[in-house]
Design an enzyme around this catalytic site. Structure first.
Site, PDB file in Angstrom:
ATOM      1  N   GLU A  94      -4.459   5.047   3.057  1.00 63.08           N
ATOM      2  CA  GLU A  94      -3.141   5.681   3.141  1.00 63.08           C
ATOM      3  C   GLU A  94      -2.594   5.655   4.566  1.00 63.08           C
ATOM      4  O   GLU A  94      -1.397   5.448   4.779  1.00 63.08           O
ATOM      5  CB  GLU A  94      -3.216   7.118   2.626  1.00 63.08           C
ATOM      6  CG  GLU A  94      -3.328   7.229   1.120  1.00 63.08           C
ATOM      7  CD  GLU A  94      -2.123   6.631   0.412  1.00 63.08           C
ATOM      8  OE1 GLU A  94      -0.979   7.022   0.744  1.00 63.08           O
ATOM      9  OE2 GLU A  94      -2.316   5.774  -0.458  1.00 63.08           O
ATOM     10  N   CYS A 112      11.225  -1.616  -7.460  1.00 63.04           N
ATOM     11  CA  CYS A 112      12.347  -0.814  -6.942  1.00 63.04           C
ATOM     12  C   CYS A 112      12.383  -0.910  -5.424  1.00 63.04           C
ATOM     13  O   CYS A 112      12.300   0.083  -4.696  1.00 63.04           O
ATOM     14  CB  CYS A 112      12.188   0.639  -7.403  1.00 63.04           C
ATOM     15  SG  CYS A 112      13.644   1.673  -7.106  1.00 63.04           S
TER      16      CYS A 112
END
Length: 352
Positions: A39, A194
């Site tokens: 992350e 997206c």
């Protein structure tokens, strides 16, 4: 009327099962540590770029203890080229705090995790959701884009009302079950379908209920931040080459560009660089050779480096400070170097 949050999560889970990413290196042997490292690396960096760095990093630092005990230069060396080097320094700071205060295990309580260096609300949520299946919402750049478009949320990042509404929606959409799959799905959809420019709306599992698509505002939502004026900077760097094939390096301050990395001595003008050479080095030839300009683009400015090559009698001719060292360009040490400086020194090693 805005579509129900449950429709988004249901559609995303179905899409993830069919088309999501399931073979990323941090998805095997999931643990809070492995997910945390991924992350942090993925912040402002694309998956394809991160994968080889992640594999090398995990091979050298397979757990918190290994990372906490490592020399910072080795951590930065394995990070060199990923950019945003504060992320690497925060990784080690967090590892050391985890060893000292949490028994060598990343805490599984959201509040404790969020307080560690470099871990904010969204990152803490992602770590717990992906590694432990804890119901925590995330709002990274990809999730933000999906939610803003699907629900038609106006405003730009940083605006209080915009942020508050998106976090509210993120909490509502996160399901009670299959949290890890949902979290991976919303990140994957934002990264592959997206996307910021030219979103693939015809391939999107949310297109039937998407507010932005219905109103033709895909390219307006979320609203972009006001662009910062891009500037250009020029610096001069001294390439002090000693007889033994070593080059003088200085450690940069922790804050600022290339924070904490080793770099060539840098000056704002050629005259300042010449003064440093004259006053500090035992020169063989007082006339430096100007090498090809090195150009490097940062997020908000372009840097042009003019390297000035000068030959010295020996490394011992310089009084070394704590923040300097002689670096053998033919037998490179494992230290953190900016990518353009690594490339410059590699070229120099083949030419001398």
């Amino acid at each position: 009327m805005a579509p129900p949050a449950s429709l988004l999560s249901t559609a995303l889970l179905g899409w993830h099962a069919r088309a999501g990413r399931h073979a990323l290196p941090w998805q095997s042997e999931r643990s809070p540590y492995r997910v945390w490292v991924s992350e942090i690396m993925l912040q402002q960096t694309q998956v394809a770029t991160v994968i080889p760095y992640y594999r090398r990093f995990m091979e050298r630092f397979p757990d918190v203890a290994a990372l906490a005990a490592a020399p910072i230069d080795e951590v930065l060396h394995l990070w060199s080229g990923l950019g945003y080097y504060a992320r690497a320094r925060n990784l080690q700071r967090t590892a050391q705090q985890v060893m000292a205060a949490h028994g060598g295990e990343l805490p599984r309580q959201f509040g404790a995790l969020e307080q560690l260096p470099g871990i904010g609300r969204s990152t803490a949520g992602a770590i717990l959701a992906l590694s432990c299946g804890v119901r925590c919402a995330i709002l990274d750049g990809n999730a933000r884009r999906v939610l803003a478009r699907y629900f038609g949320v106006p405003g730009a990042r940083g605006e209080r009302a915009h942020e508050s509404r998106l976090w509210e929606l993120a909490e509502q959409c996160t399901p009670a079950a299959q949290v890890a799959d949902y979290t991976q799905a919303i990140m994957d959809l934002g990264a592959t379908v997206c996307v910021r420019r030219r979103p693939l709306c015809s391939e999107c599992p949310l297109n039937a209920g998407c507010s932005a698509r219905a109103s033709g505002r895909q390219h307006e939502l979320p609203a972009p931040r006001r662009p910062r004026l891009r500037t250009a900077r020029r610096v001069f760097m001294v390439v002090a080459l000693a007889n033994a094939g070593s080059v003088l390096l200085e450690r940069r301050p922790d804050s600022g560009v290339w924070g904490g990395l080793w770099c060539l001595p840098e000056f704002a003008s050629g005259s300042a660089a010449n003064g440093f050479m004259r006053d500090t080095l035992a020169l063989i030839d007082p006339s430096p050779q100007q090498l090809a300009v090195v150009e490097h683009a940062f997020t908000h400015f372009d840097l042009a480096i003019t390297p000035l090559l000068v030959r010295c009698e020996a490394a011992a001719a310089v009084m070394e400070a704590a923040g300097s060292l002689w670096y053998n360009i033919r037998e490179p040490a494992r230290i953190g170097l900016p990518a353009p400086i690594t490339a410059l020194l590699s070229r120099l090693a083949t030419q001398t």
